[in-house]
Design a protein around this motif. Structure first.
Motif, PDB file in Angstrom:
ATOM      1  N   TRP A 105      38.049  38.315  48.015  1.00 49.12           N
ATOM      2  CA  TRP A 105      38.225  38.214  46.565  1.00 49.12           C
ATOM      3  C   TRP A 105      39.712  38.049  46.278  1.00 49.12           C
ATOM      4  O   TRP A 105      40.555  38.621  46.974  1.00 49.12           O
ATOM      5  N   ILE A 106      40.027  37.300  45.253  1.00 51.85           N
ATOM      6  CA  ILE A 106      41.413  37.173  44.808  1.00 51.85           C
ATOM      7  C   ILE A 106      41.505  37.585  43.342  1.00 51.85           C
ATOM      8  O   ILE A 106      40.724  37.124  42.503  1.00 51.85           O
ATOM      9  N   PHE A 107      42.461  38.464  43.079  1.00 49.58           N
ATOM     10  CA  PHE A 107      42.716  38.916  41.713  1.00 49.58           C
ATOM     11  C   PHE A 107      44.039  38.344  41.221  1.00 49.58           C
ATOM     12  O   PHE A 107      45.068  38.462  41.896  1.00 49.58           O
ATOM     13  N   THR A 108      44.008  37.727  40.050  1.00 45.69           N
ATOM     14  CA  THR A 108      45.233  37.391  39.336  1.00 45.69           C
ATOM     15  C   THR A 108      45.415  38.475  38.273  1.00 45.69           C
ATOM     16  O   THR A 108      44.638  39.430  38.213  1.00 45.69           O
ATOM     17  N   ASN A 109      46.412  38.340  37.439  1.00 48.20           N
ATOM     18  CA  ASN A 109      46.646  39.384  36.444  1.00 48.20           C
ATOM     19  C   ASN A 109      45.452  39.596  35.532  1.00 48.20           C
ATOM     20  O   ASN A 109      45.152  40.726  35.128  1.00 48.20           O
ATOM     21  N   ASP A 110      44.739  38.513  35.217  1.00 46.62           N
ATOM     22  CA  ASP A 110      43.674  38.638  34.222  1.00 46.62           C
ATOM     23  C   ASP A 110      42.315  38.105  34.677  1.00 46.62           C
ATOM     24  O   ASP A 110      41.414  37.920  33.863  1.00 46.62           O
ATOM     25  N   ASN A 111      42.156  37.877  35.995  1.00 51.19           N
ATOM     26  CA  ASN A 111      40.854  37.376  36.438  1.00 51.19           C
ATOM     27  C   ASN A 111      40.579  37.814  37.871  1.00 51.19           C
ATOM     28  O   ASN A 111      41.465  38.238  38.606  1.00 51.19           O
ATOM     29  N   GLN A 135      33.261  32.537  39.958  1.00 53.42           N
ATOM     30  CA  GLN A 135      32.933  31.974  41.256  1.00 53.42           C
ATOM     31  C   GLN A 135      33.560  30.589  41.389  1.00 53.42           C
ATOM     32  O   GLN A 135      33.397  29.726  40.526  1.00 53.42           O
ATOM     33  N   ILE A 136      34.309  30.372  42.474  1.00 53.44           N
ATOM     34  CA  ILE A 136      34.918  29.077  42.746  1.00 53.44           C
ATOM     35  C   ILE A 136      34.642  28.693  44.192  1.00 53.44           C
ATOM     36  O   ILE A 136      34.347  29.548  45.026  1.00 53.44           O
ATOM     37  N   ASP A 137      34.744  27.420  44.503  1.00 53.90           N
ATOM     38  CA  ASP A 137      34.467  26.950  45.860  1.00 53.90           C
ATOM     39  C   ASP A 137      35.677  27.025  46.773  1.00 53.90           C
ATOM     40  O   ASP A 137      35.546  27.138  47.993  1.00 53.90           O
ATOM     41  N   ASP A 138      36.882  26.940  46.181  1.00 53.30           N
ATOM     42  CA  ASP A 138      38.096  26.826  46.983  1.00 53.30           C
ATOM     43  C   ASP A 138      39.187  27.703  46.377  1.00 53.30           C
ATOM     44  O   ASP A 138      39.468  27.628  45.174  1.00 53.30           O
ATOM     45  N   PHE A 139      39.809  28.532  47.212  1.00 60.58           N
ATOM     46  CA  PHE A 139      40.878  29.404  46.735  1.00 60.58           C
ATOM     47  C   PHE A 139      42.234  28.691  46.638  1.00 60.58           C
ATOM     48  O   PHE A 139      43.211  29.287  46.165  1.00 60.58           O
ATOM     49  N   ALA A 140      42.321  27.455  47.095  1.00 64.12           N
ATOM     50  CA  ALA A 140      43.607  26.753  47.159  1.00 64.12           C
ATOM     51  C   ALA A 140      44.388  26.787  45.836  1.00 64.12           C
ATOM     52  O   ALA A 140      45.605  27.008  45.845  1.00 64.12           O
ATOM     53  N   PRO A 141      43.745  26.568  44.673  1.00 69.08           N
ATOM     54  CA  PRO A 141      44.503  26.587  43.425  1.00 69.08           C
ATOM     55  C   PRO A 141      45.111  27.957  43.089  1.00 69.08           C
ATOM     56  O   PRO A 141      45.971  28.056  42.200  1.00 69.08           O
TER      57      PRO A 141
END
Length: 270
Positions: A105-111, A135-141
C-alpha cells in the motif's frame, strides 16, 4: 526527577483496544491530564485521516505526528511539516516487497492506494482509519509522492525477516520498521516518532525529560530513547518493555488509563 508536562501516546495497541475502541476510561484519563495542565497529543503510523477521530473525541489542541512522526499536522489535519520517501527508496521497497509476495500500500498525505482489493488486511485498515483506498494498476505515478509504504502480511515471521533485509537495502535512504506484527512501514529518512518528540519539545519549550511517551511496538522505540518517561504497554514486545521505565497493563485492560494515573501520581509525589 522531572515533573511530566507533556504526554505523547501511540494509538493502536496503546490508546485503543484491539478492536480500535476508545474506552471511557481512556477518555477520562485524557481529561485528567488536561485538568492537571499537562499537554497531550498522539503520534502513530496512521495517516492523518486516521487520527482525526481521536483529535476530535479527545479535544486535542496540539500538533500530531502521523506516518510514524514523519509528518506533523495540526488537529484540523493542516500540514505543518511533511517529508516524502525518496523516489529510489520507494522503488527499492516496492521491488523487495513484491519479491516476497507481500501486499503493498502507498499512502500520500491525503490518500491511500492499493493495487488490488483482496488483500487480507484491507478491510481491517478501512475500519481502523475509516477511509477507503483507491485501487490503481501501477504505483509508478506515486513514486515521488509517497509519505508511507506499508507491506501487509499474515506471515509475521516473514515480515520480521523482510524488515531486516529491507532496512539493509535502504540504508540511510528510508526507515523500515514494523508498526504491527502484520504491517511493515517504510517512512522518510531521518524522521521517526523520536524526531516528533524532539519537535514537540522544541515547539512547546518543554525539556525531553519532562515528556512521557506510551507505546507497544518497534516503531515506538525512537521516542522511548529521547523521552524522560517511556512507558510500555503490557502487550508490548519484549524489546519495547526493555527500554521502558514503567510497564502498564495491556490495552485490553485499560493500560493507557493506568499509565496516566501513574504519571499523575508520580508528579504528585515529586
Amino acid at each position: 526527577m522531572s515533573r511530566i508536562r507533556l504526554v505523547i501516546s501511540d494509538v493502536d495497541g496503546t490508546l485503543v483496544t484491539s478492536d480500535k475502541r476508545l474506552t471511557d476510561a481512556a477518555r477520562a484519563a485524557v481529561t485528567k491530564l488536561q485538568d492537571a495542565g499537562i499537554g497531550f497529543t498522539l503520534t502513530s503510523s496512521r495517516p492523518p485521516v486516521g487520527m482525526r477521530l481521536f483529535s476530535d473525541a479527545l479535544g486535542i489542541i496540539l500538533p500530531m505526528g502521523p506516518f510514524n512522526g514523519s509528518s506533523i499536522v495540526d488537529p484540523s489535519l493542516a500540514v505543518i511539516e511533511q517529508h516524502l520517501i525518496p523516489a529510489d527508496a520507494v522503488a527499492k521497497s516496492i521491488a523487495l516487497l513484491d519479491r516476497y509476495g507481500i501486499d503493498i500500500w502507498i499512502f500520500t498525505n491525503d490518500n491511500w492506494y492499493i493495487r488490488r482489493d483482496d488483500g487480507k488486511y484491507v478491510p481491517h485498515e478501512q475500519r481502523t482509519i475509516q477511509f477507503d483506498p483507491t485501487q490503481i494498476d501501477d504505483f509508478a505515478p506515486l513514486i515521488g509522492k509517497a509519505c508511507k509504504i506499508v507491506g501487509a502480511s499474515p506471515d509475521f515471521a516473514l515480515l520480521e525477516r523482510c524488515e531486516t533485509e529491507l532496512q539493509a537495502a535502504l540504508g540511510d535512504s528510508a526507515l523500515a520498521v514494523r508498526s504491527q506484527d502484520y504491517y511493515l512501514d517504510v517512512t522518510p529518512p531521518g524522521q521517526s516518532k523520536g524526531t516528533f518528540v524532539q519537535a514537540m519539545s522544541k515547539r512547546l519549550e518543554i525539556p525531553a525529560d519532562a515528556i512521557a511517551t506510551l507505546g507497544d511496538m518497534q516503531n515506538d522505540l525512537p521516542m522511548f530513547k529521547v523521552s524522560g518517561l517511556p512507558i510500555a504497554m503490557g502487550n508490548a514486545t519484549a524489546d519495547v518493555k526493555k527500554l521502558a521505565k514503567h510497564v502498564t497493563r495491556t490495552n485490553e485492560q485499560d493500560g493507557f488509563a493506568a499509565a496516566i494515573d501513574f504519571i499523575l501520581a508520580r508528579n504528585a509525589g515529586g
